[in-house]
Design a protein around this motif. Structure first.
Motif, PDB file in Angstrom:
ATOM      1  N   PRO A  39      -8.020 -35.185  35.117  1.00 16.00           N
ATOM      2  CA  PRO A  39      -7.819 -34.758  33.730  1.00 16.00           C
ATOM      3  C   PRO A  39      -9.081 -34.829  32.871  1.00 16.00           C
ATOM      4  CG  PRO A  39      -6.563 -36.759  34.196  1.00 16.00           C
ATOM      5  CD  PRO A  39      -7.181 -36.319  35.475  1.00 16.00           C
ATOM      6  N   THR A  40      -9.956 -35.775  33.134  1.00 17.14           N
ATOM      7  CA  THR A  40     -11.183 -35.885  32.348  1.00 17.14           C
ATOM      8  C   THR A  40     -12.097 -34.711  32.645  1.00 17.14           C
ATOM      9  OG1 THR A  40     -10.992 -38.289  32.370  1.00 17.14           O
ATOM     10  CG2 THR A  40     -13.144 -37.389  31.807  1.00 17.14           C
ATOM     11  N   THR A  41     -12.225 -34.366  33.903  1.00 12.74           N
ATOM     12  CA  THR A  41     -13.063 -33.231  34.298  1.00 12.74           C
ATOM     13  C   THR A  41     -12.493 -31.937  33.721  1.00 12.74           C
ATOM     14  OG1 THR A  41     -13.681 -34.385  36.326  1.00 12.74           O
ATOM     15  CG2 THR A  41     -14.071 -32.021  36.269  1.00 12.74           C
ATOM     16  N   LYS A  42     -11.182 -31.755  33.845  1.00  6.57           N
ATOM     17  CA  LYS A  42     -10.540 -30.547  33.306  1.00  6.57           C
ATOM     18  C   LYS A  42     -10.759 -30.434  31.807  1.00  6.57           C
ATOM     19  CE  LYS A  42      -6.241 -29.957  34.542  1.00  6.57           C
ATOM     20  NZ  LYS A  42      -4.879 -30.037  35.099  1.00  6.57           N
ATOM     21  N   ASP A  68     -16.090 -21.298  35.696  1.00  7.30           N
ATOM     22  CA  ASP A  68     -16.486 -21.517  37.076  1.00  7.30           C
ATOM     23  C   ASP A  68     -17.314 -22.792  37.110  1.00  7.30           C
ATOM     24  OD1 ASP A  68     -16.644 -20.911  39.754  1.00  7.30           O
ATOM     25  OD2 ASP A  68     -18.353 -19.555  39.535  1.00  7.30           O
ATOM     26  N   LEU A  69     -16.875 -23.779  37.881  1.00  7.79           N
ATOM     27  CA  LEU A  69     -17.511 -25.094  37.856  1.00  7.79           C
ATOM     28  C   LEU A  69     -18.577 -25.229  38.928  1.00  7.79           C
ATOM     29  CD1 LEU A  69     -14.384 -27.368  37.347  1.00  7.79           C
ATOM     30  CD2 LEU A  69     -15.896 -26.402  35.621  1.00  7.79           C
ATOM     31  N   TYR A  70     -19.726 -25.744  38.538  1.00  6.55           N
ATOM     32  CA  TYR A  70     -20.754 -26.107  39.499  1.00  6.55           C
ATOM     33  C   TYR A  70     -20.302 -27.363  40.233  1.00  6.55           C
ATOM     34  CZ  TYR A  70     -23.894 -22.927  37.057  1.00  6.55           C
ATOM     35  OH  TYR A  70     -24.468 -21.825  36.512  1.00  6.55           O
ATOM     36  N   TYR A  71     -20.768 -27.515  41.489  1.00  4.14           N
ATOM     37  CA  TYR A  71     -20.375 -28.695  42.256  1.00  4.14           C
ATOM     38  C   TYR A  71     -20.799 -29.976  41.537  1.00  4.14           C
ATOM     39  CZ  TYR A  71     -20.308 -32.606  45.295  1.00  4.14           C
ATOM     40  OH  TYR A  71     -20.096 -33.871  45.770  1.00  4.14           O
ATOM     41  N   GLY A  72     -22.003 -29.998  40.985  1.00  7.85           N
ATOM     42  CA  GLY A  72     -22.485 -31.205  40.315  1.00  7.85           C
ATOM     43  C   GLY A  72     -21.542 -31.643  39.207  1.00  7.85           C
TER      44      GLY A  72
END
Length: 184
Positions: A107-110, A120-124
């Motif tokens: 949830p924090t990342t989202k 579009d999310l970078y892997y880092g």
């Protein structure tokens, strides 16, 4: 004695909110617990990768802010993330058994991705919780001062530690969140 890890992504100078929200408490905690303070320059690149010179500048400024706030290098260990190869190594090992699905559902990342308008999310960026788990475990921290928003990251770290310990051998203690002492 408990060992804590806390710190900051070095994305800008610290301000009064940082002092009131976390620095003041860190100054107190350094006298009560074994304290590691992380200057997270690698993690700063998750949102500032286009300007590494700015990250280097902020690294120095945040370190000076720590000292000005009362962090005592005789009491607390100040760590520059990029200078500790074990953090990078642990991040790679941990990433082998953390699913992309679990990272996408954090949830924090989202929430942060939505705030920043990332489609579009970078892997880092997506792998930030894995990197944070490596930060916490490289120094074998048992407590991590966090705000409520960081609890999912601590839970992810606990899962990673359990998985690592069961696959290889018990090396790390599952860290606990010290809620209300946010990592700015």
């Amino acid at each position: 004695m408990e060992r804590i890890l806390t710190g900051d992504r070095v994305t800008g100078k610290l301000h009064l909110g940082h002092y009131a929200g976390s620095l003041k408490k860190r100054v107190e905690l350094q006298h009560q617990m074994e304290t590691f303070l992380l200057l997270a320059d690698v993690q700063a690149l998750t949102t500032h990768f286009e300007d590494p010179d700015l990250v280097r500048k902020h690294l120095r400024l945040v370190a000076l802010d720590y000292l000005a706030a009362g962090i005592d290098p005789e009491k607390a260990v100040l760590c520059v993330q990029s200078l500790i190869p074990e953090i990078a190594e642990l991040t790679v090992f941990y990433s082998m058994f953390v699913t992309v699905s679990s990272l996408r559902h954090n949830p924090t990342t989202k929430s942060e991705a939505e705030q920043r308008g990332y489609d579009d999310l970078y892997y880092g960026f997506l792998g930030y919780p894995v990197s944070q788990a490596a930060d916490i475990t490289f120094c074998k921290a048992t407590l991590v001062p966090v705000g409520d928003d960081q609890i999912p990251h601590i839970e992810q770290t606990r899962k990673i530690v359990r998985r690592f310990n069961s696959l290889y051998r018990p090396v790390f203690e599952e860290p606990r969140a010290l809620v209300g002492h946010s990592r700015a």
